[in-house]
Enzyme design. Structure first.
Site, mmCIF file in Angstrom:
data_model
loop_
_atom_site.group_PDB
_atom_site.id
_atom_site.type_symbol
_atom_site.label_atom_id
_atom_site.label_comp_id
_atom_site.label_asym_id
_atom_site.label_seq_id
_atom_site.Cartn_x
_atom_site.Cartn_y
_atom_site.Cartn_z
ATOM 1 N N ALA A 1 0.742 -1.337 -0.164
ATOM 2 C CA ALA A 1 0.044 0.110 -0.167
ATOM 3 C C ALA A 1 0.738 1.357 0.001
ATOM 4 O O ALA A 1 0.599 2.291 -0.784
ATOM 5 C CB ALA A 1 -0.933 -0.068 1.097
ATOM 6 N N TYR A 2 1.847 1.253 0.916
ATOM 7 C CA TYR A 2 2.760 2.368 0.934
ATOM 8 C C TYR A 2 3.677 2.758 -0.238
ATOM 9 O O TYR A 2 3.405 3.918 -0.837
ATOM 10 C CB TYR A 2 3.694 2.429 1.993
ATOM 11 C CG TYR A 2 4.642 3.409 2.487
ATOM 12 C CD1 TYR A 2 4.258 4.628 2.792
ATOM 13 C CD2 TYR A 2 5.891 3.204 2.163
ATOM 14 C CE1 TYR A 2 4.997 5.531 3.251
ATOM 15 C CE2 TYR A 2 6.907 4.517 2.471
ATOM 16 C CZ TYR A 2 6.380 5.356 2.742
ATOM 17 O OH TYR A 2 7.398 6.404 2.865
ATOM 18 N N ILE A 3 4.186 1.615 -1.007
ATOM 19 C CA ILE A 3 4.855 1.576 -2.085
ATOM 20 C C ILE A 3 4.126 2.263 -3.347
ATOM 21 O O ILE A 3 4.502 3.188 -4.020
ATOM 22 C CB ILE A 3 5.882 0.717 -2.163
ATOM 23 C CG1 ILE A 3 6.835 0.630 -1.142
ATOM 24 C CG2 ILE A 3 6.620 0.642 -3.728
ATOM 25 C CD1 ILE A 3 7.744 -0.999 -1.243
ATOM 26 N N SER B 1 1.444 3.925 -3.116
ATOM 27 C CA SER B 1 1.200 5.262 -3.108
ATOM 28 C C SER B 1 2.109 6.402 -3.348
ATOM 29 O O SER B 1 1.929 7.299 -3.922
ATOM 30 C CB SER B 1 0.493 5.719 -1.855
ATOM 31 O OG SER B 1 1.441 5.474 -0.649
#
Length: 170
Positions: A51-53, A55
């Site tokens: 999710a973080y990467i 985004s």
């Protein structure tokens, strides 16, 4: 799904909204520079951070394309792909405690340098090596990162929605 939507809202939609508000003034002046703080994960594609990467990758690509669109208007972009920065956010992650990391002051110095020099990207050496490995030997890269993924267990927060079989629950 909630984590993905929230992460995109914070790390992609919020900066894009801010940029869309600021860019017309920069174009009108014929000068402006945007610095985005990303992650070396954009290059590395490390497991456990999808999710973080994702985004941060969306922001990376948006900025590269906006930079091309606004090139003739005097507006430039720098994407800073930092490795680990020793912040309160990284503190609870046990695996990061002894990992090499920048101090917040070191990261800030790099941002100031980027504001002055306006490079296209600022990469971490390890991120650049991983990016090349992903390009020239993608299956080897997958195998190496899979092994790393298996060496470090998921956090309780990451597994709270899994049943005893390891499958997602409603």
């Amino acid at each position: 799904m909630h984590d993905f939507e929230r992460t995109m809202a914070i790390n992609y939609f919020a900066p894009v909204r801010l940029m869309l508000g600021l860019l017309p003034g920069m174009v009108e002046r014929g000068d402006g520079h945007v610095v985005n703080i990303l992650t070396w994960g954009v290059q590395v594609k490390a497991p456990k951070f999808s999710a973080y990467i994702a985004s941060k990758t969306a922001l990376d690509v948006f900025s590269r394309i906006a930079g091309r669109e606004l090139y003739g208007d005097g507006v430039t972009f720098t994407n800073m792909r930092f490795g680990l920065v020793r912040t309160d956010m990284a503190g609870p992650t046990t695996v990061y405690r002894n990992a090499p990391a920048l101090t917040p002051e070191q990261a800030a110095e790099k941002v100031v340098r980027a504001l002055e020099d306006r490079p296209l990207t600022v990469n971490d050496a390890a991120g650049s090596v991983a990016e090349v490995l992903n390009l020239v030997a993608p299956r080897l890269s997958d195998a190496l990162f899979h092994r790393m993924h298996r060496r470090f267990p998921d956090s309780k927060a990451a597994t709270r929605h899994l049943s005893s079989t390891g499958r997602a629950t409603g």
